[in-house]
Write a protein that holds these residues in place. Sequence first.
Motif: not given
Ligand code: PBG
Length: 323
Positions: A79, A120, A122-123, A165, A195, A205, A217, A271, A313
């Motif tokens: 990420f 993705c 979002c970042e 994602s 998801k 986040r 979301r 995940y 993790y």
């Molecule tokens: C990006 C993404 C997210 C996670 C993985 N890819 C966050 C989200 O959707 O807000 C979450 C991973 C985690 O909580 O460990 N969209």
Amino acid sequence: MAFPVTRLRRLRKNQIIRDMVTETRLSVENLVMPLFVCPSTKVKNPILSMPGNYQLSVDLIVEECKKLVDKGIKSVLLFGIPEEKDEDGTVATHDDSIVQRAVKAIKKEISDIYIIADVCNCEYTVHGHCGTIVDGDVHNDKTISTLVAQALSFARVGTDMIAPSDMMDGRVGEIRKGLDANGFYNMPIMAYSAKYASAFYGPFRDAAESAPKFGNRNTYQMNPANSDEALREIEADIEEGADIVMVKPALSYLDIIRRCRETFNIPLAAYNVSGEFSMVKAAAEKGWIDEKRIVMEMLTSIKRAGADIIITYFAADAADYIN
Ligand code: PBG
């Protein structure tokens, strides 16, 4: 044959026989470690809500990957925390964007590692949503074009697998088309298929600096109450060309993992997300639980439910426990 002829405790007598009849065995080959890469050099920012996890600059990500590979964790999920964000995530579509720089640096130094890149927006968006905003909501088809561009850039710099994602409809098919049209027909796609819109992503986040600045979301991620819909999502991704499908989060969704395993014949990832990690860490810090036993029990339960690949993790810790 019922009791007293049958006595299930006979096969629990000692460790040797228990080991002999163990049905599920977790191994390091199942585990993928998520890592967060940030700009500059020699940066190791602790992620406060995820003890033991850091935002790492490219040079230190390489060092971290070396340590993981030495432990037998040969796959990482990257990420990025970019230097700048924009409206639609275009900052992540260049071959010198943050994750791409990390991929190149890792590949240069380490040969036996498998790099998965999360695809993705979002970042990378100023508003923290997973795509381009039109009329207050994420626009599906406009978002897909930045996702395809991001995926292509990851392919060009030597990423081994991409993992969308974002939960836009049709993105797996469009990414597949884009990859194939550019000669990347061998690039596998691991789709975050089911998801959920989950509170368990909270600590992530913080880590990825990706919390939405308005709203939530719920218009793109799934309702946690739904299970039949997960099968439709997974089926759609398989039809669009996903090589691996994913259920996320893992622990509150073991039933979804099991249903997917029983319904589809395709490799399945789960995940074990940030909130699932941080809850264990917090309770362990208080001395309320035995962290090692809890971690092994949780990861084993995810595998037992039907996951082949577990993104967690705890990957590095679990490797120590397993070895
Ligand atoms: C990006 C993404 C997210 C996670 C993985 N890819 C966050 C989200 O959707 O807000 C979450 C991973 C985690 O909580 O460990 N969209």
